[in-house]
Design an enzyme around this catalytic site. Structure first.
Site, PDB file in Angstrom:
ATOM      1  N   ASN A   9       0.985  -0.909  -0.018  1.00 47.24           N
ATOM      2  CA  ASN A   9      -0.010   0.057  -0.008  1.00 47.24           C
ATOM      3  C   ASN A   9       0.877   1.037   0.123  1.00 47.24           C
ATOM      4  OD1 ASN A   9      -1.793   2.113   0.501  1.00 47.24           O
ATOM      5  ND2 ASN A   9      -2.143   1.384   2.604  1.00 47.24           N
ATOM      6  N   LYS A  11       0.236   4.188  -0.379  1.00 50.95           N
ATOM      7  CA  LYS A  11      -0.394   5.662   0.172  1.00 50.95           C
ATOM      8  C   LYS A  11      -0.153   6.662  -0.897  1.00 50.95           C
ATOM      9  CE  LYS A  11      -0.267   3.395   4.601  1.00 50.95           C
ATOM     10  NZ  LYS A  11      -0.087   3.467   6.080  1.00 50.95           N
ATOM     11  N   HIS A  96      -9.829   1.422   4.674  1.00 53.80           N
ATOM     12  CA  HIS A  96      -8.257   1.563   5.508  1.00 53.80           C
ATOM     13  C   HIS A  96      -8.546   2.451   6.721  1.00 53.80           C
ATOM     14  CE1 HIS A  96      -4.204   2.932   6.319  1.00 53.80           C
ATOM     15  NE2 HIS A  96      -3.957   1.766   5.830  1.00 53.80           N
ATOM     16  N   GLU A  98      -6.771   5.015   7.707  1.00 51.66           N
ATOM     17  CA  GLU A  98      -6.797   6.154   7.358  1.00 51.66           C
ATOM     18  C   GLU A  98      -7.848   6.866   6.505  1.00 51.66           C
ATOM     19  OE1 GLU A  98      -2.842   5.814   5.217  1.00 51.66           O
ATOM     20  OE2 GLU A  98      -2.200   5.325   7.307  1.00 51.66           O
ATOM     21  N   GLU A 168      -5.436  -4.540  10.578  1.00 53.81           N
ATOM     22  CA  GLU A 168      -4.253  -3.448  10.898  1.00 53.81           C
ATOM     23  C   GLU A 168      -4.803  -2.744  12.129  1.00 53.81           C
ATOM     24  OE1 GLU A 168      -2.619  -2.621   6.643  1.00 53.81           O
ATOM     25  OE2 GLU A 168      -4.077  -1.405   7.086  1.00 53.81           O
ATOM     26  N   GLY A 174       2.285   2.686  10.772  1.00 57.88           N
ATOM     27  CA  GLY A 174       3.265   3.675  10.562  1.00 57.88           C
ATOM     28  C   GLY A 174       4.026   3.927  11.689  1.00 57.88           C
ATOM     29  N   SER A 214       3.331  -1.786  10.404  1.00 56.80           N
ATOM     30  CA  SER A 214       4.776  -1.990  10.509  1.00 56.80           C
ATOM     31  C   SER A 214       5.500  -3.132  10.230  1.00 56.80           C
ATOM     32  CB  SER A 214       5.347  -1.320  12.049  1.00 56.80           C
ATOM     33  OG  SER A 214       4.889  -0.049  12.130  1.00 56.80           O
TER      34      SER A 214
END
Ligand code: PGA
Length: 258
Positions: A9, A11, A96, A98, A168, A174, A214
């Site tokens: 991904n 991003k 996701h 985010e 996730e 991150g 991560s």
């Protein structure tokens, strides 16, 4: 039985040139080594076509990071699922954290997208995961249950064939903090059990559940060795071939060892 699936991904990262170079490096390795692993790269929308050209014929899949559920029409700034197909995508990441956190996506809006993507015959990587405060207050399973029930509402058993779940934990995305293999396995087993209850246990066994948060070359092997961890959704480490490829190799090694 469950072929591992490692997806990158990207991003909102890379330039066109850097993305094409990265995709070529991944494609060259997959073409040469033919790992017993599904591999996908998910670049930003503007780079889907050049990245798709860079991986053509290599066996690497192309995925998008989002889509809108409606048919083409007056939706300024959005991207239709048919457009993703037209650009050569086989996969789309939906839900996701985010998107949920910064763009107001809800279980209901994610559900609309999942239904539309499956109807358009795209594969879906459906992301779920709890916040740190939710884990600390012992609500992880409750949150996962709500996200799964909401996101997968109305889905037929047949649609599971094109569905991948990505667990996730938001606190691991991150941050450099990874879930321990035990924490990942526990959540993945819970998700599979939930699928067995909602659909049936035979079908639930076929669904791949990726871990994301991560994932790096040095923790991939341990995470991917867990029985219910069937691949990875990789953010930061997917932006460098020398980090992404070792994760694919780790998955391949585990798959080959059976
Ligand atoms: P990360 O991102 O690997 O950078 O933690 C994972 C993701 O958000 O998919």
């Amino acid at each position: 039985m469950r072929r591992p699936f490692v997806a990158g991904n990207w991003k909102m990262n890379t330039t066109r040139a850097a993305g094409v170079a990265l995709a070529k490096a991944v494609a060259d390795d997959v073409r040469a080594n033919k790992p017993p692993v599904d591999v996908a790269v998910c670049p930003p929308f503007p780079y889907l076509i050049p990245v798709g050209e860079a991986i053509a014929g290599s066996g690497v899949w192309l995925g998008a990071q989002n889509a809108y559920h409606a048919a083409p029409g007056a939706f300024t700034g959005e991207t239709a699922l048919t457009m993703l197909q037209d650009c050569g995508c086989q996969w789309v990441i939906l839900g996701h954290s985010e998107r949920r956190q910064f763009f107001g996506e809800t279980d209901a809006s994610v559900n609309q997208k999942i239904q539309a993507a499956l109807a358009a015959k795209l594969g879906v990587i459906f992301c779920v995961g709890e916040l740190l405060a939710e884990r600390q207050s012992n609500q992880t399973e409750k949150i996962l249950e709500t996200q799964m029930a909401g996101g997968l509402a109305g889905l037929s058993p047949e649609s599971l064939a094109k569905l991948v779940i990505a667990y996730e934990p938001v606190w691991a995305i991150g941050t450099g903090v990874t879930a321990t293999p035990d924490q990942a396995e526990e959540a993945h087993a819970f998700l599979r059990q939930w699928l067995a209850g909602r659909f049936d246990s035979g079908l639930a066994e076929t669904v791949r559940i990726q871990y994301g948060g991560s994932v790096k070359p040095d923790n991939a092997k341990e995470l991917l060795s867990q029985p219910n961890v069937n691949g990875a959704l990789v953010g930061g480490a997917s932006l460098k071939a020398d980090q992404f490829l070792p994760i694919i190799h780790a998955a391949a090694e585990i798959a080959a060892a059976g």
